[in-house]
Design an enzyme around this catalytic site. Structure first.
Site, mmCIF file in Angstrom:
data_model
loop_
_atom_site.group_PDB
_atom_site.id
_atom_site.type_symbol
_atom_site.label_atom_id
_atom_site.label_comp_id
_atom_site.label_asym_id
_atom_site.label_seq_id
_atom_site.Cartn_x
_atom_site.Cartn_y
_atom_site.Cartn_z
ATOM 1 N N ASP A 1 0.627 -1.274 0.341
ATOM 2 C CA ASP A 1 0.144 0.358 -0.269
ATOM 3 C C ASP A 1 1.389 0.833 0.437
ATOM 4 O OD1 ASP A 1 -1.631 1.734 0.431
ATOM 5 O OD2 ASP A 1 -2.607 1.524 2.295
ATOM 6 N N ALA B 1 -6.199 -1.413 7.643
ATOM 7 C CA ALA B 1 -7.719 -0.612 7.664
ATOM 8 C C ALA B 1 -8.430 -1.265 6.358
ATOM 9 C CB ALA B 1 -7.045 1.024 7.564
ATOM 10 N N ASP C 1 -6.935 -2.664 3.716
ATOM 11 C CA ASP C 1 -6.496 -3.453 3.144
ATOM 12 C C ASP C 1 -6.839 -5.237 3.885
ATOM 13 O OD1 ASP C 1 -5.266 -2.105 1.937
ATOM 14 O OD2 ASP C 1 -3.643 -1.666 3.389
#
Length: 1274
Positions: A502, A893, A895
């Site tokens: 991310d 969160a 992911d």
């Protein structure tokens, strides 16, 4: 047998087998049976006659117990169910169907409390509950704390659901807003049980029985009994004591884990809650009495949520770190009442509630409500939707209690290898029976010796020894701040060859710095501003948007919320005020969150607002109240608020979000014509760009109507205000960690929700994309107006040789034509390295319409922007389909799905465990990724090392015993004891202590025990051991014969060896067959020689297999292992060269002459040298072959320009002079490797940026996904 089982399963399927949890992760096939009396009786007799072994077999293999004791039956008549998971593991479960006598079959039936009808309904339902004649029978079964109920309508079992599935949002306000009557609550509790996540701590006797019935301990008991019958009392006693110690240790560990989990769950398992009993009445109950449909009151000072609940009144600030790992508190608002949509037949369609889709309106079990916001006379209310193990916290506990088996080839190969050892043992048993029978041994003696071969060949300590490496690796990870909830995945981490990251909070800092703003005036961009100018007059809409459009709150006087919102708000210099509970309860009017300038503005009338001069003058200051908030959604990529300026009558809405999203919601005339060019210039610099817009609402929108108005009605026809640019700096560890991964030939991919050009810029800055590599942006368009879906490619503007043209996304919003970049004469993009970049929308279109093109793009795709959470999960799944071992690293969160789906999911969180992923790192950067991969590789290599060592230990002892059996001899009790305890156990558990190597190398450890190099290594060492043992045995036998004829050695040495000669036809002197030693024929030269040779062979293979770099630290760093090796070698060599009579008697050895001692020492040294040489040649030949292939002269210039992602096992695949990959003469196993070979030979790949692709069509069926897409030049 296997074919018969399949036939029985097909027969059962024909009888009515069905599927439960279809399409879900826990999908299972269920088949019905009914017990058969005569089969049960036959099995009972068999269990008695087999001494309980048949019962153990049926316990270990539940499908056999069902099929042998029951007959298939339709599900509606079945009393026993056999369930099989449809995943790759195919696990079986046996459950009994239970019945429940209830006054109805609908779990959510018997209505809810309604105004004016509480008493009548209560008496009615009470009578129904008490009337036994109206009871109905409900069939159900429970598996892993999940209840499945039989439905007479669908004639199938289904998971017991509550209000979390298929409930219209409007029903929460109309049917479920007034709570339940006590009788209705009692009825529903019959189905849903108590609201408690109960982790029962098993009693010690129960755990003991469960542990002892493990196949490993059953085999240990069998071995101890067998050794006792063979008079090996010391050895049997030692193994029994070790087994008891192992059982006690295991019991202590398991019970401690249960107690820790029980304490963690039960800490907030029971709290007192206030629930509604009608529209006004409330009652205080225990949280264990909650059922779906109860309406609970959230107190002002917060609470620990005992259930999952949908918020229908007020606002809550919630800490969800226990579940998601997200440390920033989240604002939860009440469920929005969206307008009804239209279905295909024109009927009105109610929007349905989904806990995942409406996360911002759902309070999850286990999360801490920090504080609430409510208004006069109205409590903060939430409807219970799930209880017990059905909640999110319950699912987390279930994943810990019932972990999925690890899908790793090592464990499958281990079972195959053990089966091979069993076959070897069978051959040894046949040889033992033949030798013993030919020598006239008794039947009992023959049987004991034959079974003894099995205990020697199959090492009983193998599972414990292999587990030790994982335990040590888990301990080392914990020391580095990496916590693991699934230890089996540590080995899997050693095979990772692709890592998805991310961006925000993972590669870049959580905090943002305001880079600048650019306002819009008269549909034109004003000059950019580095900071927000202090406005002397009344604030502009742009400033009000920055100050009000956020989800910030104050917790204990501190501003808390999203880092972006904090930076944006702090840049305005305004003040945020929230009413206290006393202020809220003392006013009839609403008391919203208020934002105002720190320094009051003069009281001039702003040009863009209506006002009431009397009220404005009365108040004397400028304040903006936030009346309603539509929280940020990662799927919608926007948030909005509805505000009211103090003294005004009309409301205003402010919108903030991704520029591409905000522009679509604005009136076109308010958007500057150069919007896309300006946006492109900022995103190319790696800035995070946020767009702002506002709208003055019509008079029909009032505060009361806002609670029944969907955000779609507010977020439309907006006026564009401008852009807000924030700088998201890379974390200091990002660049070096990515460089380390690239050096180790591990692919790195960015998966982010940010914009495309920002993601590409950050990818270049971080090193994900090298400076001179080209970025080919892939853009797909769905089918429209009868035209098929298309895919177009264009260069990113910062790519080498790329034209400086606006990107394809720069077309005006609302247009339907495709924009393709036409390029002039330029080199083919294969000359520099190339990387594909695509958005989440493009990814979904390609996944649906271009199924054959997607794997090619995945092979070279590096940047995936604007990815929704479900798209991240789909990306991980598609990468796994092409045989990548995928790791996912995110903040936990948005992911969660991808983190759980990946082979290795790493959540950056301060917690030790969360529902997000199997690994949690307390270090808030990606430095944990190489640590985990290194430890995974070390643990994997250690598992191979231990397995090979234990296998060689068994084979060496097996060969030694077979050679001694040939002369009717065997090893002594003390000899077995010394070898198995002092040598084998100490080495097996200390060789796993070697830590991981300090660097990541391109080479990856093999994932299979059946790989050629490992099999060749084991086979070579077996042949070497056999050769030296046979040599020592034959030489010793020759010495015995020669000495018997010449009588040149002392009589005490000959006495022990004449028995061996007698076994081969010699005559024993009278009286030599008496005593225990003579009956076992232990003290002879062959036995003594093989004891020293085999003892040193155990140490040799331990040294040979325990290699250090490139995956583990050098051997000398493992001090305990080196100490065990040296002490054992010293003991054996000293005992050989300088015998001590006491030790000779204890080990039942014979005194041998010095020349024979030196001969054995020479054999030991030669064995050691040859073993090291053989292992070095076998281990290094593969790498030498790789280097030789990679240095071959290339034939075509196209092969020079390979995509850096197209690498196989750490070495680039290159084209040979024969037009094929020189890496291997055989096609690689992994799909991505085969695909890489094909693309290297494809002259049309990568696609030209001036081309587009369309899915091939078939005249009969239209779009067909089974063929490759057609590429046509523009």
């Amino acid at each position: 047998m296997e074919r018969a089982e399949k036939e029985r399963w097909r027969e059962a399927e024909r009888a009515g087998a069905q599927c439960v949890n279809r399409g879900e992760e826990e999908e299972m096939e269920v088949c019905g049976f009914v017990p058969c009396t005569w089969r049960v009786c036959v099995l009972a007799v068999g269990c008695v006659l087999s001494g309980g072994l048949l019962a153990l077999l049926l316990l270990w293999v539940p499908q056999w117990s069902v099929r042998w004791s029951c007959i298939p039956a339709p599900l509606h008549l079945a009393s026993v169910l056999l369930l099989r998971t449809t995943d790759e593991f195919g696990r079986y479960f046996r459950v009994w169907v239970r019945t429940l006598q209830v006054p109805g079959v609908d779990p959510l039936g018997l209505g809810v409390a309604a105004e004016g009808g509480e008493e009548g309904q209560d008496s009615c339902t009470k009578g129904l509950l008490d009337n036994t004649q109206s009871q109905q029978q409900v069939r159900y079964f429970c598996l892993q704390s999940v209840v499945y109920v039989w439905s007479s309508g669908s004639q199938s079992f289904s998971r017991l659901t509550a209000l979390d599935c298929g409930v219209p949002i409007r029903d929460f306000y109309t049917l479920h807003s007034t709570g339940l009557l006590p009788s209705v609550q009692q009825y529903r509790r019959l189905f849903y049980g108590i609201n408690q996540i109960e982790v029962k701590v098993p009693s010690i006797p129960k755990l003991l029985v469960k542990e002892v019935l493990n196949p490993f301990y059953i085999f240990q008991v069998f071995s101890v009994i067998l050794w006792s019958l063979d008079d090996y009392y010391y050895y049997a006693s030692a193994i029994l004591m070790m087994s008891l110690l192992s059982v006690c240790t295991s019991l202590y560990t398991v019970r401690k884990q249960y107690i820790l989990l029980h304490d963690m769950v039960s800490a907030h398992n029971v709290v007192r809650c206030t629930v509604y009993r009608g529209s006004q009445d409330t009652e205080e109950i225990l949280s264990t009495d909650l059922v779906p449909g109860d309406v609970i009151v959230i107190p002002a000072n917060g609470m620990m949520m005992p259930c999952d609940a949908a918020l229908i009144g007020g606002t809550c600030i919630v800490n969800e770190s226990m579940l998601t790992g997200e440390s920033v508190p989240v604002t939860k608002t009440q469920l929005p009442l969206s307008p009804r949509g239209s279905s295909a037949n024109g009927a009105l369609q109610e929007p349905l509630y989904d806990p995942e889709e409406h996360r911002r309106h759902t309070l999850f079990c286990g999360t801490q409500v920090i504080q609430t916001r409510y208004y006069s006379g109205e409590s903060v209310r939430a409807v219970v939707i799930r209880t017990g193990f059905s909640t999110v916290k319950g699912q987390l506990v279930r994943s810990i209690l019932y972990p999925k088996p690890s899908d790793f080839q090592l464990y499958r190969d281990a079972v195959r290898f053990l089966l091979g050892l069993v076959c070897v043992a069978a051959g040894g048993m046949a040889y033992s029976i033949y030798i013993s029978a030919s020598q006239g041994e008794s039947v009992g003696r023959i049987l004991v010796e034959a079974l003894d071969i099995v205990t020697i060949t199959v090492p009983p300590a193998l599972p414990a020894a292999m587990t030790a490496g994982i335990v040590y690796a888990q301990h080392r990870l914990r020391q580095k701040g990496i916590f693991c909830t699934s230890p089996q995945r540590i080995n899997t981490s050693g095979q990772i060859n692709l890592v998805c990251f991310d961006k925000t909070g993972t590669l870049t800092e959580d905090g943002l710095d305001l880079w600048g703003i650019q306002r819009v005036a008269d549909s034109r961009f004003s000059p950019p501003e580095q900071e927000v100018a202090v406005e002397v007059q009344s604030p502009t809409p742009f400033l009000v948007a920055m100050a009000s459009c956020h989800s910030l709150t104050r917790i204990e006087g501190r501003l808390t919320g999203d880092p972006l919102d904090i930076k944006m708000f702090e840049a305005t210099g305004w003040v945020l005020e929230e009413p206290s509970p006393d202020e809220t309860s003392n006013h009839d009017l609403i008391m919203p969150t208020v934002v105002r300038p720190a320094n009051p503005f003069p009281l001039e009338t702003p040009s863009f607002q209506e006002q009431d001069p009397d009220i404005r003058e009365l108040m004397g200051r400028y304040e903006v109240g936030v009346l309603a908030q539509f929280p940020f959604s990662s799927c919608l990529q926007r948030m909005s608020v509805v505000t009211r300026v103090l003294g005004e009558r009309r409301l205003r809405a402010y919108l903030k979000g991704a520029p591409e999203t905000v522009v679509r919601l604005c009136r076109p005339e308010t958007v500057p014509v150069d919007f896309w060019e300006v946006l492109d210039s900022y995103t190319r610099q790696g800035l995070r760009v946020i767009a702002l817009a506002h709208r003055q609402l019509e008079p029909k929108f009032t505060w009361h109507r806002l609670h029944t108005t969907g955000r779609e009605a507010i977020e439309c026809e907006m006026e564009f205000l401008g852009l807000l640019m924030l700088q998201n700096k890379l974390k200091p560890q990002t660049v070096p960690v990515l460089a380390e991964l690239h050096q180790a030939h591990i692919r790195t991919v960015m998966v982010t929700g940010d914009s495309m050009l920002t993601a590409v810029s950050v990818a270049r800055e971080s090193g994900l994309i090298p400076p001179h590599s080209q970025v080919i942006i892939t853009e797909a368009h769905p089918p429209r107006e009868g035209q098929p879906a298309t895919v177009a490619w264009s260069y990113s503007q910062d790519s080498p040789h790329a034209p400086r043209q606006p990107p394809a996304s720069a077309s005006a919003p609302g247009t339907t034509q495709e924009t393709h970049v036409t390029v002039g004469p330029q080199p083919h993009p294969t000359q520099p390295n190339y990387h594909f970049a695509m958005s989440g929308r493009t990814f979904s279109i390609i996944l649906e319409h271009f199924s054959d093109l997607l794997p090619k793009l995945l092979l070279c795709g590096t940047v995936y922007a604007r990815m929704a959470p479900d798209q991240k999960t789909q990306l991980v799944e598609e990468l796994q389909k092409v045989d990548y071992f995928v790791a996912m690293c995110g903040d936990g969160a948005n992911d969660c799905g991808a983190l759980k789906r990946a082979h290795t999911g790493i959540s950056l969180s301060e917690l030790e465990a969360s529902v997000a992923s199997p690994f949690t790192s307390r270090t808030p950067d990606i430095s944990c990724v190489p640590h985990l991969i290194r430890e995974g590789r070390a643990a994997l290599v250690t598992s191979f090392c231990v397995f090979k060592f234990m296998a060689l230990y068994s084979i060496i002892q097996y060969l030694c015993v077979l050679l001694l059996y040939s002369i009717l001899s065997n090893m002594g009790d003390s000899q077995y004891l010394f070898i198995d305890i002092a040598i084998i156990m100490s080495l097996a558990f200390t060789m796993s202590l070697s830590p991981a190597w300090k660097e990541l190398v391109p080479q990856r450890p093999p994932s299979s025990l059946l790989s050629p190099s490992l099999l060749l290594s084991v086979a070579g060492q077996i042949l070497l051991a056999l050769s030296f043992q046979t040599t020592a045995f034959l030489l010793a036998h020759t010495h015995v014969c020669d000495s018997a004829q010449n009588e040149t050695y002392p009589s005490n040495w000959l006495a022990g060896n004449l028995s061996g000669a007698a076994a081969n036809g010699s005559v024993l002197p009278a009286g030599e067959d008496d005593g225990e030693e003579e009956s076992h024929n232990i003290q002879n030269l062959q036995n003594t020689s093989l004891f020293f040779v085999s003892g040193c062979q155990y140490l040799t293979v331990a040294l040979v297999f325990n290699r250090g770099p490139p995956f583990r630290q050098p051997l000398y760093t493992n001090y305990l292992f080196v100490l065990c090796i040296l002490s054992s070698y010293c003991f054996l060599i000293t005992t050989l060269l300088y015998p001590v009579p006491a030790l000779q008697d204890f080990f039942q050895l014979v005194c041998i002459p010095m020349e024979w001692r030196l001969t054995l020492l020479g054999l030991i040294i030669a064995n050691l040298i040859l073993a090291f040489t053989l292992e070095s040649v076998i281990t290094d030949c593969r790498e030498l072959w790789k280097r030789q292939c990679s240095n071959q002269k290339l034939h075509e210039p196209h092969a020079d320009a390979h995509c850096p992602q197209m690498e196989v096992d750490g070495l680039p695949m290159q084209r040979s002079r024969y037009g094929c990959c020189c890496h291997s003469s055989q096609a690689p196993r992994a799909r991505y490797q085969r695909l890489a070979q094909e693309l290297l030979l494809d002259p049309d790949w990568p696609p030209h940026p001036s081309s587009k692709a369309k899915p091939p069509t078939c005249p009969e069926s239209g779009t067909f996904q089974g063929q490759a897409p057609q590429t046509t030049p523009l």
